[in-house]
Design a protein around this motif. Sequence first.
Motif, PDB file in Angstrom:
ATOM      1  N   GLY A  86     -13.358 -16.542  20.274  1.00 50.91           N
ATOM      2  CA  GLY A  86     -14.695 -15.987  20.200  1.00 50.91           C
ATOM      3  C   GLY A  86     -15.441 -16.105  18.890  1.00 50.91           C
ATOM      4  N   VAL A  87     -14.903 -16.779  17.911  1.00 53.85           N
ATOM      5  CA  VAL A  87     -15.534 -16.772  16.590  1.00 53.85           C
ATOM      6  C   VAL A  87     -16.903 -17.458  16.604  1.00 53.85           C
ATOM      7  CG1 VAL A  87     -15.298 -17.448  14.178  1.00 53.85           C
ATOM      8  CG2 VAL A  87     -13.305 -16.616  15.448  1.00 53.85           C
ATOM      9  N   ALA A  88     -16.996 -18.636  17.174  1.00 51.35           N
ATOM     10  CA  ALA A  88     -18.287 -19.341  17.200  1.00 51.35           C
ATOM     11  C   ALA A  88     -19.310 -18.568  18.028  1.00 51.35           C
ATOM     12  CB  ALA A  88     -18.109 -20.749  17.752  1.00 51.35           C
ATOM     13  N   THR A  89     -18.886 -18.024  19.149  1.00 55.35           N
ATOM     14  CA  THR A  89     -19.798 -17.254  19.986  1.00 55.35           C
ATOM     15  C   THR A  89     -20.235 -15.983  19.266  1.00 55.35           C
ATOM     16  OG1 THR A  89     -18.689 -18.168  21.925  1.00 55.35           O
ATOM     17  CG2 THR A  89     -20.143 -16.299  22.299  1.00 55.35           C
ATOM     18  N   SER A 133     -10.570 -16.658   7.531  1.00 55.33           N
ATOM     19  CA  SER A 133     -12.016 -16.671   7.348  1.00 55.33           C
ATOM     20  C   SER A 133     -12.710 -15.918   8.474  1.00 55.33           C
ATOM     21  CB  SER A 133     -12.519 -18.120   7.309  1.00 55.33           C
ATOM     22  OG  SER A 133     -11.819 -18.855   6.337  1.00 55.33           O
ATOM     23  N   ALA A 134     -12.275 -16.182   9.700  1.00 56.38           N
ATOM     24  CA  ALA A 134     -12.872 -15.529  10.858  1.00 56.38           C
ATOM     25  C   ALA A 134     -12.614 -14.028  10.851  1.00 56.38           C
ATOM     26  CB  ALA A 134     -12.313 -16.147  12.141  1.00 56.38           C
ATOM     27  N   LEU A 135     -11.404 -13.646  10.534  1.00 54.39           N
ATOM     28  CA  LEU A 135     -11.049 -12.224  10.526  1.00 54.39           C
ATOM     29  C   LEU A 135     -11.842 -11.452   9.477  1.00 54.39           C
ATOM     30  CD1 LEU A 135      -7.211 -12.638  11.019  1.00 54.39           C
ATOM     31  CD2 LEU A 135      -8.800 -11.614  12.663  1.00 54.39           C
ATOM     32  N   LEU A 136     -11.988 -12.019   8.294  1.00 56.97           N
ATOM     33  CA  LEU A 136     -12.736 -11.329   7.237  1.00 56.97           C
ATOM     34  C   LEU A 136     -14.225 -11.255   7.562  1.00 56.97           C
ATOM     35  CD1 LEU A 136     -10.904 -12.557   4.019  1.00 56.97           C
ATOM     36  CD2 LEU A 136     -10.799 -10.299   5.101  1.00 56.97           C
ATOM     37  N   ALA A 137     -14.773 -12.336   8.107  1.00 64.02           N
ATOM     38  CA  ALA A 137     -16.190 -12.328   8.487  1.00 64.02           C
ATOM     39  C   ALA A 137     -16.438 -11.299   9.586  1.00 64.02           C
ATOM     40  CB  ALA A 137     -16.628 -13.715   8.946  1.00 64.02           C
ATOM     41  N   ALA A 154     -13.262  -6.191  16.982  1.00 61.73           N
ATOM     42  CA  ALA A 154     -11.991  -5.692  17.516  1.00 61.73           C
ATOM     43  C   ALA A 154     -11.356  -6.718  18.437  1.00 61.73           C
ATOM     44  CB  ALA A 154     -12.217  -4.368  18.247  1.00 61.73           C
ATOM     45  N   LEU A 155     -12.168  -7.351  19.283  1.00 63.58           N
ATOM     46  CA  LEU A 155     -11.624  -8.379  20.175  1.00 63.58           C
ATOM     47  C   LEU A 155     -11.168  -9.612  19.401  1.00 63.58           C
ATOM     48  CD1 LEU A 155     -13.671  -8.480  23.492  1.00 63.58           C
ATOM     49  CD2 LEU A 155     -11.245  -8.083  23.173  1.00 63.58           C
ATOM     50  N   ILE A 156     -11.903  -9.971  18.353  1.00 60.91           N
ATOM     51  CA  ILE A 156     -11.480 -11.106  17.528  1.00 60.91           C
ATOM     52  C   ILE A 156     -10.107 -10.822  16.925  1.00 60.91           C
ATOM     53  CG2 ILE A 156     -11.940 -12.304  15.336  1.00 60.91           C
ATOM     54  CD1 ILE A 156     -14.912 -12.348  16.164  1.00 60.91           C
ATOM     55  N   PHE A 157      -9.901  -9.616  16.436  1.00 60.47           N
ATOM     56  CA  PHE A 157      -8.590  -9.263  15.880  1.00 60.47           C
ATOM     57  C   PHE A 157      -7.515  -9.304  16.962  1.00 60.47           C
ATOM     58  CE2 PHE A 157     -10.693  -8.262  12.032  1.00 60.47           C
ATOM     59  CZ  PHE A 157      -9.716  -8.170  11.053  1.00 60.47           C
ATOM     60  N   LEU A 158      -7.817  -8.801  18.151  1.00 65.02           N
ATOM     61  CA  LEU A 158      -6.844  -8.847  19.249  1.00 65.02           C
ATOM     62  C   LEU A 158      -6.516 -10.290  19.643  1.00 65.02           C
ATOM     63  CD1 LEU A 158      -8.064  -5.942  21.550  1.00 65.02           C
ATOM     64  CD2 LEU A 158      -5.905  -6.066  20.284  1.00 65.02           C
ATOM     65  N   ALA A 160      -1.507 -13.621  17.107  1.00 70.79           N
ATOM     66  CA  ALA A 160      -0.486 -14.591  16.672  1.00 70.79           C
ATOM     67  C   ALA A 160      -0.829 -15.127  15.276  1.00 70.79           C
ATOM     68  CB  ALA A 160      -0.369 -15.732  17.670  1.00 70.79           C
ATOM     69  N   ASN A 161      -2.114 -15.362  15.028  1.00 76.38           N
ATOM     70  CA  ASN A 161      -2.538 -15.835  13.708  1.00 76.38           C
ATOM     71  C   ASN A 161      -2.235 -14.792  12.639  1.00 76.38           C
ATOM     72  OD1 ASN A 161      -4.646 -16.768  15.884  1.00 76.38           O
ATOM     73  ND2 ASN A 161      -4.581 -18.391  14.347  1.00 76.38           N
ATOM     74  N   ILE A 162      -2.454 -13.531  12.959  1.00 79.72           N
ATOM     75  CA  ILE A 162      -2.183 -12.459  11.998  1.00 79.72           C
ATOM     76  C   ILE A 162      -0.701 -12.423  11.654  1.00 79.72           C
ATOM     77  CG2 ILE A 162      -2.184  -9.945  11.672  1.00 79.72           C
ATOM     78  CD1 ILE A 162      -4.805  -9.931  13.391  1.00 79.72           C
ATOM     79  N   ARG A 163       0.152 -12.597  12.645  1.00 76.70           N
ATOM     80  CA  ARG A 163       1.604 -12.644  12.375  1.00 76.70           C
ATOM     81  C   ARG A 163       1.935 -13.813  11.452  1.00 76.70           C
ATOM     82  NH1 ARG A 163       2.168 -11.127  17.869  1.00 76.70           N
ATOM     83  NH2 ARG A 163       2.535 -13.274  18.481  1.00 76.70           N
ATOM     84  N   ARG A 164       1.329 -14.976  11.711  1.00 80.28           N
ATOM     85  CA  ARG A 164       1.590 -16.143  10.854  1.00 80.28           C
ATOM     86  C   ARG A 164       1.014 -15.940   9.457  1.00 80.28           C
ATOM     87  NH1 ARG A 164       0.494 -18.905  15.760  1.00 80.28           N
ATOM     88  NH2 ARG A 164      -1.647 -19.317  15.075  1.00 80.28           N
TER      89      ARG A 164
END
Length: 191
Positions: free
Chosen positions: A102-105, A138-142, A167-171, A175-179
């Motif tokens: 969902g980042v681009a959207t 980058s996406a998470l911080l933005a 919140a949905l972006i974080f959800l 997997a990225n957060i774990r990495r």
Amino acid sequence: MILWALFGYLLGSVPFGIVITRAMGLGDLRTIGSGNIGATNVLRTGNKGAALATLLMDSGKGAIAVLLAREFGGETAAALAGGAAFLGHCFPVWLGFKGGKGVATFLGTLAALHWPLGLAACATWALVAAISRISSLSALLAAALTPVLAWGLGRGDIAAVTAFMAALIFLRHHANIRRLLSGTEPRIGRK
């Protein structure tokens, strides 16, 4: 309002990453890289043009949902249609509700809702990406910064819809957060 939400959801559900990669003969995007339908995974095909087209189309569907709803239904309809377009991208009906992150959207929706906030989110993404070379970070911080900025500008309505999207972006990035925490998240430009 229900019709604007439905319109936004259906528009957001169009999986442009899959459409573009198939049209360009790059295969089924869901079997490449992370299997995600977004621009970052399209980039893993090695086709920068396809990735750029996916980025523009995925952000554009959020923006179009907002702009049309605002024109014919007002600000509340715009926020609802934008949030629904984002939801449609993440959980598209056409793909069994297995969509992108969902980042681009999010960025396209935000740019249409309040362009200074959209610009701030894009600048945050670009700055963090330039420093870290990690798209997910980058996406998470933005995403995390946007509701705070919206609230600070006195736009509680936009803060609410962007908090939902963040919140949905974080959800979607679990997997990225774990990495990221383990130091194994791939950097932009590496296969």
